[in-house]
Structures are given as structure tokens and as C-alpha cells.
Design a protein around this motif. Structure first.
Motif, PDB file in Angstrom:
ATOM      1  N   PHE A 262      53.599  27.807  34.733  1.00  0.00           N
ATOM      2  CA  PHE A 262      54.723  26.807  34.743  1.00  0.00           C
ATOM      3  C   PHE A 262      55.961  27.490  33.573  1.00  0.00           C
ATOM      4  CE2 PHE A 262      51.453  23.913  36.106  1.00  0.00           C
ATOM      5  CZ  PHE A 262      51.594  24.151  37.528  1.00  0.00           C
ATOM      6  N   GLY A 263      55.668  28.770  33.394  1.00  0.00           N
ATOM      7  CA  GLY A 263      56.816  29.290  32.475  1.00  0.00           C
ATOM      8  C   GLY A 263      56.720  28.953  30.979  1.00  0.00           C
ATOM      9  N   ARG A 264      55.468  28.334  30.681  1.00  0.00           N
ATOM     10  CA  ARG A 264      55.148  28.204  29.260  1.00  0.00           C
ATOM     11  C   ARG A 264      53.757  28.491  28.934  1.00  0.00           C
ATOM     12  NH1 ARG A 264      56.065  22.235  30.063  1.00  0.00           N
ATOM     13  NH2 ARG A 264      53.740  21.352  29.575  1.00  0.00           N
ATOM     14  N   GLU A 265      53.592  28.873  27.610  1.00  0.00           N
ATOM     15  CA  GLU A 265      52.183  28.954  27.122  1.00  0.00           C
ATOM     16  C   GLU A 265      51.302  27.756  27.387  1.00  0.00           C
ATOM     17  OE1 GLU A 265      50.400  32.239  25.693  1.00  0.00           O
ATOM     18  OE2 GLU A 265      52.166  32.917  27.138  1.00  0.00           O
ATOM     19  N   THR A 266      50.084  28.086  27.854  1.00  0.00           N
ATOM     20  CA  THR A 266      49.202  26.831  28.091  1.00  0.00           C
ATOM     21  C   THR A 266      47.905  27.232  27.366  1.00  0.00           C
ATOM     22  OG1 THR A 266      50.448  26.041  29.923  1.00  0.00           O
ATOM     23  CG2 THR A 266      48.563  24.990  29.725  1.00  0.00           C
ATOM     24  N   PRO A 267      47.216  26.573  26.382  1.00  0.00           N
ATOM     25  CA  PRO A 267      45.900  26.750  26.007  1.00  0.00           C
ATOM     26  C   PRO A 267      44.877  26.445  27.103  1.00  0.00           C
ATOM     27  CG  PRO A 267      46.823  25.035  24.701  1.00  0.00           C
ATOM     28  CD  PRO A 267      47.789  25.486  25.702  1.00  0.00           C
ATOM     29  N   VAL A 268      43.981  27.114  27.660  1.00  0.00           N
ATOM     30  CA  VAL A 268      42.799  26.440  28.645  1.00  0.00           C
ATOM     31  C   VAL A 268      41.666  27.062  28.029  1.00  0.00           C
ATOM     32  CG1 VAL A 268      44.436  26.622  30.687  1.00  0.00           C
ATOM     33  CG2 VAL A 268      43.150  28.598  30.165  1.00  0.00           C
TER      34      VAL A 268
ATOM     35  N   GLN B 261      33.404  33.856  32.336  1.00  0.00           N
ATOM     36  CA  GLN B 261      34.447  33.623  33.399  1.00  0.00           C
ATOM     37  C   GLN B 261      35.722  34.809  33.006  1.00  0.00           C
ATOM     38  OE1 GLN B 261      35.085  29.377  32.656  1.00  0.00           O
ATOM     39  NE2 GLN B 261      35.016  29.424  35.152  1.00  0.00           N
ATOM     40  N   VAL B 262      35.582  35.528  31.976  1.00  0.00           N
ATOM     41  CA  VAL B 262      36.749  36.616  31.578  1.00  0.00           C
ATOM     42  C   VAL B 262      36.235  37.954  31.607  1.00  0.00           C
ATOM     43  CG1 VAL B 262      37.930  34.675  30.655  1.00  0.00           C
ATOM     44  CG2 VAL B 262      36.671  36.369  29.240  1.00  0.00           C
ATOM     45  N   THR B 263      37.346  38.764  31.659  1.00  0.00           N
ATOM     46  CA  THR B 263      37.037  40.143  31.437  1.00  0.00           C
ATOM     47  C   THR B 263      38.386  40.747  30.688  1.00  0.00           C
ATOM     48  OG1 THR B 263      37.613  40.514  33.855  1.00  0.00           O
ATOM     49  CG2 THR B 263      35.957  41.756  33.205  1.00  0.00           C
ATOM     50  N   LYS B 264      37.917  41.658  29.606  1.00  0.00           N
ATOM     51  CA  LYS B 264      38.876  41.973  28.520  1.00  0.00           C
ATOM     52  C   LYS B 264      39.801  42.968  29.384  1.00  0.00           C
ATOM     53  CE  LYS B 264      38.839  44.235  24.117  1.00  0.00           C
ATOM     54  NZ  LYS B 264      37.940  44.559  23.098  1.00  0.00           N
ATOM     55  N   LEU B 265      40.993  42.822  29.035  1.00  0.00           N
ATOM     56  CA  LEU B 265      42.077  43.726  29.415  1.00  0.00           C
ATOM     57  C   LEU B 265      42.334  44.993  28.505  1.00  0.00           C
ATOM     58  CD1 LEU B 265      44.268  41.266  31.468  1.00  0.00           C
ATOM     59  CD2 LEU B 265      42.714  42.920  32.373  1.00  0.00           C
ATOM     60  N   ASP B 266      42.511  46.199  28.862  1.00  0.00           N
ATOM     61  CA  ASP B 266      43.069  47.109  27.679  1.00  0.00           C
ATOM     62  C   ASP B 266      44.344  46.981  27.183  1.00  0.00           C
ATOM     63  OD1 ASP B 266      40.264  48.362  27.960  1.00  0.00           O
ATOM     64  OD2 ASP B 266      41.421  49.576  29.559  1.00  0.00           O
TER      65      ASP B 266
ATOM     66  N   GLY C 177      36.614  30.730  38.664  1.00  0.00           N
ATOM     67  CA  GLY C 177      36.884  29.321  38.381  1.00  0.00           C
ATOM     68  C   GLY C 177      38.146  29.223  38.736  1.00  0.00           C
ATOM     69  N   PRO C 178      38.793  27.907  38.370  1.00  0.00           N
ATOM     70  CA  PRO C 178      40.100  27.386  39.206  1.00  0.00           C
ATOM     71  C   PRO C 178      41.280  28.327  38.757  1.00  0.00           C
ATOM     72  CG  PRO C 178      39.165  25.875  37.430  1.00  0.00           C
ATOM     73  CD  PRO C 178      37.998  26.874  37.731  1.00  0.00           C
ATOM     74  N   LEU C 179      41.334  28.941  37.613  1.00  0.00           N
ATOM     75  CA  LEU C 179      42.266  29.587  37.077  1.00  0.00           C
ATOM     76  C   LEU C 179      42.250  31.275  37.201  1.00  0.00           C
ATOM     77  CD1 LEU C 179      42.470  27.461  33.712  1.00  0.00           C
ATOM     78  CD2 LEU C 179      44.070  27.523  35.631  1.00  0.00           C
ATOM     79  N   GLU C 180      41.239  31.359  38.244  1.00  0.00           N
ATOM     80  CA  GLU C 180      40.965  32.660  38.826  1.00  0.00           C
ATOM     81  C   GLU C 180      42.419  33.619  38.790  1.00  0.00           C
ATOM     82  OE1 GLU C 180      38.691  35.371  42.013  1.00  0.00           O
ATOM     83  OE2 GLU C 180      38.354  33.470  41.859  1.00  0.00           O
TER      84      GLU C 180
END
Length: 174
Positions: A157-163, A169-174, A131-134
Motif C-alpha cells: 500500500f505504498g509504504r514499507e511494512t515489516p512482516v 518461505q523466502v528465496t534470496k534475490l541477487d 504463504g499469504p504474502l507470496e
């Protein structure tokens, strides 16, 4: 070896898609064959319609006259679907139903994964794989099982943004 469930397309009378979905789900429940017919979907998309100068988002069938079913194909499951009122037949040459290729299932947004099978919970660190946030990664803020979407806080852009992203579209990171 247990046979794997695949997605099949069923042709219905136009306008009967939701009735066919409900009837198949009722037959599955009545016959106790939840292990054969796992999921029945009427693919919908959000469309903006304008009426009297007011825009509103409505759900529209992507494929009018078709229902998509995840099932293990055997005589019993075929019989139940084929004999459901409103069903005119399976999509495929002759009488042999052909499963949808996995690549097509992905495009429709019906992944083989169900929300219950997902090992992601609130607070987990995930990476966005399409997706666009890949390439972005962040923390899961919330999970909406009904819409199959996650809200992920990413640093942009240096701040937390909820998307909002779809769970596939996601994979879990350890």
C-alpha cells in the motif's frame, strides 16, 4: 557416498516426549555421534487458552507421544534411539523404521535446511515464495534463529511494512 540423514518418527510413552528428546541428545553427546543423529524435535504449536477470562498463548504438542528425529539410520543410531528410556519404538511396519516423506517434513515446518545453512543475512533482498504474502519481495530486517523466522520489510500500500515469515518461505534475490 555418504548416506543422507532423514526424518523418522519415534513413539514414546505419553508425557515423556521432552525427556526422550533430552535423553537422546545426551546419548548423542556422550557417544560423539552428532554426525548420525542431527536433530531431535518435539513438534509444538501455539494455542490460545482461556483461563479465568484471560486468554494466553501456550505451546501444545502437535503429536503427543511422538518425537521426530533427523538421523542417518544405521545399527548404532538405531540402537541409541531404540534403547532410550521412554521410547517404545520407531513408527513403521514391523521392525523397519520408515523415513518421513520430504513433503510431510515441509508441512511440519522442519525443513531439511538448518538456520546455520541459510545464506541470508540482514539487508539481503528476498522474495516470498509461499504463504499469504507470496509474490512480495523486500529487504531482510532481522533474523531470529531460535524461532527460525525473518522480519522482512515489504512495500505494501505504498509504504514499507515489516512482516514475519519463516526462513523456508523466502528465496534470496541477487
Amino acid at each position: 557416498m555418504a548416506e543422507e540423514a532423514k526424518w523418522y518418527i519415534v513413539h514414546t510413552y505419553s508425557g515423556y516426549e521432552n525427556k526422550v528428546k533430552a535423553n537422546i541428545e545426551k546419548s548423542v553427546e556422550n557417544r560423539g555421534i552428532e554426525h548420525l543423529i542431527l536433530n531431535v524435535e518435539v513438534p509444538l504449536e501455539d494455542v490460545i487458552e482461556e483461563k479465568n477470562g484471560v486468554e494466553k498463548v501456550v505451546k501444545r504438542k502437535i503429536f503427543p507421544g511422538y518425537v521426530i528425529i533427523k538421523m542417518i539410520m544405521n545399527d548404532e543410531s538405531w540402537y541409541v534411539v531404540r534403547n532410550t528410556r521412554g521410547v517404545t519404538g520407531f513408527v513403521g511396519p514391523g521392525s523397519k523404521p520408515v523415513p518421513l516423506p520430504e513433503s510431510e517434513v515441509e508441512k511440519l515446518g522442519f525443513s531439511q535446511i538448518r538456520m546455520d545453512d541459510i545464506d541470508i543475512s540482514k539487508g539481503d533482498h528476498v522474495s516470498i515464495k509461499q504463504g499469504p504474502l507470496e509474490g512480495f519481495s523486500g529487504t531482510v530486517e532481522s533474523i531470529d534463529k531460535a524461532t527460525r523466522k525473518l522480519t522482512v520489510n515489504i512495500s505494501m500500500f505504498g509504504r514499507e511494512t515489516p512482516v514475519e515469515v519463516e526462513y523456508n518461505q523466502v528465496t534470496k534475490l541477487d
